[in-house]
Motif scaffolding. Structure first.
Motif, PDB file in Angstrom:
ATOM      1  N   UNK A   4       0.842  -1.192   0.000  1.00  0.00           N
ATOM      2  CA  UNK A   4       0.000   0.000   0.000  1.00  0.00           C
ATOM      3  C   UNK A   4       0.877   1.243   0.000  1.00  0.00           C
ATOM      4  N   UNK A   5       0.258   2.350  -0.374  1.00  0.00           N
ATOM      5  CA  UNK A   5       0.955   3.626  -0.389  1.00  0.00           C
ATOM      6  C   UNK A   5       0.528   4.511   0.755  1.00  0.00           C
ATOM      7  N   UNK A   6       1.190   5.644   0.916  1.00  0.00           N
ATOM      8  CA  UNK A   6       0.794   6.590   1.970  1.00  0.00           C
ATOM      9  C   UNK A   6      -0.655   7.041   1.783  1.00  0.00           C
ATOM     10  N   UNK A   7      -1.382   7.130   2.866  1.00  0.00           N
ATOM     11  CA  UNK A   7      -2.775   7.547   2.817  1.00  0.00           C
ATOM     12  C   UNK A   7      -3.761   6.429   2.553  1.00  0.00           C
ATOM     13  N   UNK A   8      -3.262   5.195   2.422  1.00  0.00           N
ATOM     14  CA  UNK A   8      -4.168   4.074   2.132  1.00  0.00           C
ATOM     15  C   UNK A   8      -5.203   3.884   3.229  1.00  0.00           C
ATOM     16  N   UNK A   9      -4.772   3.891   4.477  1.00  0.00           N
ATOM     17  CA  UNK A   9      -5.678   3.596   5.585  1.00  0.00           C
ATOM     18  C   UNK A   9      -6.743   4.688   5.723  1.00  0.00           C
ATOM     19  N   UNK A  10      -6.333   5.948   5.580  1.00  0.00           N
ATOM     20  CA  UNK A  10      -7.307   7.029   5.664  1.00  0.00           C
ATOM     21  C   UNK A  10      -8.290   7.017   4.519  1.00  0.00           C
ATOM     22  N   UNK A  11      -7.834   6.663   3.325  1.00  0.00           N
ATOM     23  CA  UNK A  11      -8.716   6.645   2.162  1.00  0.00           C
ATOM     24  C   UNK A  11      -9.800   5.586   2.311  1.00  0.00           C
ATOM     25  N   UNK A  12      -9.430   4.409   2.784  1.00  0.00           N
ATOM     26  CA  UNK A  12     -10.408   3.339   2.942  1.00  0.00           C
ATOM     27  C   UNK A  12     -11.087   3.351   4.306  1.00  0.00           C
ATOM     28  N   UNK A  13     -10.733   4.308   5.156  1.00  0.00           N
ATOM     29  CA  UNK A  13     -11.386   4.404   6.456  1.00  0.00           C
ATOM     30  C   UNK A  13     -10.997   3.296   7.416  1.00  0.00           C
ATOM     31  N   UNK A  14      -9.773   2.787   7.302  1.00  0.00           N
ATOM     32  CA  UNK A  14      -9.288   1.747   8.213  1.00  0.00           C
ATOM     33  C   UNK A  14      -8.586   2.435   9.383  1.00  0.00           C
ATOM     34  N   UNK A  15      -9.099   2.322  10.587  1.00  0.00           N
ATOM     35  CA  UNK A  15      -8.462   3.019  11.722  1.00  0.00           C
ATOM     36  C   UNK A  15      -7.089   2.447  12.035  1.00  0.00           C
ATOM     37  N   UNK A  16      -6.160   3.326  12.354  1.00  0.00           N
ATOM     38  CA  UNK A  16      -4.864   2.918  12.892  1.00  0.00           C
ATOM     39  C   UNK A  16      -4.975   2.913  14.416  1.00  0.00           C
ATOM     40  N   UNK A  18      -2.663   1.861  16.612  1.00  0.00           N
ATOM     41  CA  UNK A  18      -1.421   2.273  17.260  1.00  0.00           C
ATOM     42  C   UNK A  18      -0.415   2.633  16.186  1.00  0.00           C
ATOM     43  N   UNK A  19       0.563   3.434  16.555  1.00  0.00           N
ATOM     44  CA  UNK A  19       1.646   3.738  15.641  1.00  0.00           C
ATOM     45  C   UNK A  19       1.274   4.757  14.575  1.00  0.00           C
ATOM     46  N   UNK A  20       1.924   4.639  13.426  1.00  0.00           N
ATOM     47  CA  UNK A  20       1.786   5.641  12.375  1.00  0.00           C
ATOM     48  C   UNK A  20       1.474   4.997  11.030  1.00  0.00           C
ATOM     49  N   UNK A  21       1.095   5.858  10.089  1.00  0.00           N
ATOM     50  CA  UNK A  21       0.861   5.453   8.708  1.00  0.00           C
ATOM     51  C   UNK A  21       2.183   5.512   7.945  1.00  0.00           C
ATOM     52  N   UNK A  22       2.196   4.946   6.746  1.00  0.00           N
ATOM     53  CA  UNK A  22       3.357   5.078   5.873  1.00  0.00           C
ATOM     54  C   UNK A  22       3.437   6.498   5.334  1.00  0.00           C
ATOM     55  N   UNK A  23       4.654   6.931   5.029  1.00  0.00           N
ATOM     56  CA  UNK A  23       4.876   8.243   4.432  1.00  0.00           C
ATOM     57  C   UNK A  23       5.735   8.081   3.188  1.00  0.00           C
ATOM     58  N   UNK A  24       5.951   9.189   2.477  1.00  0.00           N
ATOM     59  CA  UNK A  24       6.784   9.162   1.272  1.00  0.00           C
ATOM     60  C   UNK A  24       8.240   8.841   1.600  1.00  0.00           C
ATOM     61  N   UNK A  25       8.636   8.987   2.860  1.00  0.00           N
ATOM     62  CA  UNK A  25      10.026   8.669   3.238  1.00  0.00           C
ATOM     63  C   UNK A  25      10.250   7.176   3.398  1.00  0.00           C
ATOM     64  N   UNK A  26       9.166   6.390   3.426  1.00  0.00           N
ATOM     65  CA  UNK A  26       9.310   4.932   3.534  1.00  0.00           C
ATOM     66  C   UNK A  26       9.529   4.358   2.135  1.00  0.00           C
ATOM     67  N   UNK A  27      10.696   4.670   1.557  1.00  0.00           N
ATOM     68  CA  UNK A  27      11.022   4.202   0.210  1.00  0.00           C
ATOM     69  C   UNK A  27      12.198   3.246   0.279  1.00  0.00           C
ATOM     70  N   UNK A  28      12.764   2.936  -0.882  1.00  0.00           N
ATOM     71  CA  UNK A  28      13.844   1.949  -0.945  1.00  0.00           C
ATOM     72  C   UNK A  28      15.102   2.390  -0.219  1.00  0.00           C
ATOM     73  N   UNK A  29      15.234   3.688   0.029  1.00  0.00           N
ATOM     74  CA  UNK A  29      16.432   4.171   0.721  1.00  0.00           C
ATOM     75  C   UNK A  29      16.253   4.197   2.236  1.00  0.00           C
ATOM     76  N   UNK A  30      15.051   3.977   2.717  1.00  0.00           N
ATOM     77  CA  UNK A  30      14.797   4.033   4.141  1.00  0.00           C
ATOM     78  C   UNK A  30      14.757   2.652   4.781  1.00  0.00           C
ATOM     79  N   UNK A 103      -3.520  -1.195  -7.563  1.00  0.00           N
ATOM     80  CA  UNK A 103      -4.908  -0.765  -7.439  1.00  0.00           C
ATOM     81  C   UNK A 103      -4.926   0.620  -6.816  1.00  0.00           C
ATOM     82  N   UNK A 104      -5.585   1.541  -7.476  1.00  0.00           N
ATOM     83  CA  UNK A 104      -5.680   2.908  -6.969  1.00  0.00           C
ATOM     84  C   UNK A 104      -7.002   3.062  -6.218  1.00  0.00           C
ATOM     85  N   UNK A 105      -6.916   3.500  -4.985  1.00  0.00           N
ATOM     86  CA  UNK A 105      -8.109   3.742  -4.167  1.00  0.00           C
ATOM     87  C   UNK A 105      -8.331   5.243  -4.081  1.00  0.00           C
ATOM     88  N   UNK A 106      -9.528   5.698  -4.419  1.00  0.00           N
ATOM     89  CA  UNK A 106      -9.859   7.116  -4.449  1.00  0.00           C
ATOM     90  C   UNK A 106     -11.110   7.345  -3.609  1.00  0.00           C
TER      91      UNK A 106
END
Length: 278
Positions: A4-16, A18-30, A103-106
């Motif tokens: 999944x990409x950043x914002x996936x959980x908020x887009x589909x309304x899946x509560x987090x 604990x912890x945090x969501x993914x961000x753009x910094x969670x890439x191959x270099x991180x 799959x793009x979720x909008x």
């Protein structure tokens, strides 16, 4: 495992939870990170804090991926079907686990079908050779998993309507037969001075009393059955008390007509002819 990409959980309304969501910094270099579902967290680390734990996803076609650090816990969801139990889910950032199939979720504020067309236009503008396939709204996606239950519901409803019709015909037949069997009694009552209205009222009252006794048993049974359906069939909301009460009123109306018509005919008969008949 779900990429999944950043914002996936908020887009589909899946509560987090604990912890945090993914961000753009969670890439191959991180550093490799992951989010686990609540059920997976309970299965792997019962009673312990899953944040900061390390998890390895085995690859059946190659070497195991390096260990990932759990940075979040997401609420359990049903994945392939609304009727299935929530699976054990591991979410990883798409930027760290690339897959050409995406799959793009909008999330849209208006008509979902219009949003699908708008997304297809944007994709075509970005790359005319990139196809957009299997575009559905969430409502259509959920409905596609419930076609068996919907088909069964249609057939059950059809049989229910047929059962009501048969019950109405049977009720009318029983009431008419009961009035016919008591024709001599009604004739005697008429000969002794009873009014036709009283004869009709007595027959209708007896029929309604029998119907009321049946409804006392039937309405709680219907409410209980509806509660069982709501608890076992995904998406079933029912109509509360309106449906059982509507059915009760319908059967009372049928009982009233079924008893009133034969009783009215009997009350208009000539007592002398009825008493002379076999």
């Amino acid at each position: 495992m779900n990429r999944v990409g950043p914002g996936f959980f908020g887009t589909l309304g899946i509560p987090l939870l604990r912890g945090r969501d993914f961000t753009a910094r969670d890439d191959s270099s991180g550093a490799l990170v992951a989010v686990v579902s609540a059920r997976l967290a309970r299965a792997l680390w019962p009673g312990a804090d899953p944040l900061g734990r390390r998890i390895v996803w085995p690859d059946p076609w190659g070497e195991p991926r390096p260990a990932m650090t759990v940075v979040g816990v997401a609420a359990d969801i049903r994945y392939l079907s609304l009727t299935d139990e929530p699976p054990l889910l591991l979410y990883v950032p798409m930027l760290q686990a690339y897959d050409a199939r995406a799959t793009v979720a909008v999330r849209s504020a208006g008509d979902g079908r219009a949003a699908v067309a708008a997304v297809a236009r944007v994709v075509h503008e970005l790359d005319p050779d990139l196809p957009v396939v299997a575009a559905h709204t969430m409502r259509e996606q959920m409905a596609g998993t419930l076609w068996r239950q919907r088909t069964a519901a249609v057939w059950v409803s059809a049989f229910g309507v047929l059962a009501v019709l048969l019950a109405a015909l049977g009720l009318y037949g029983v009431a008419a037969q009961g009035v016919e069997q008591r024709r001599r009694e009604h004739s005697v009552r008429l000969a002794l001075g009873a009014s036709p209205r009283r004869i009709t009222g007595n027959v209708v009252a007896e029929g309604l009393a029998l119907a009321g006794a049946g409804l006392i048993v039937g309405i709680p049974a219907a409410v209980t059955a509806a509660a069982v359906v709501r608890a076992t069939v995904a998406g079933a909301t029912g109509a509360g008390a309106a449906l059982p009460l509507g059915a009760a009123l319908l059967l009372l109306a049928v009982t009233l007509v079924a008893c009133a018509l034969p009783a009215r005919r009997a009350s208009r008969a000539n007592p002398a002819d009825a008493l002379r008949a076999e």
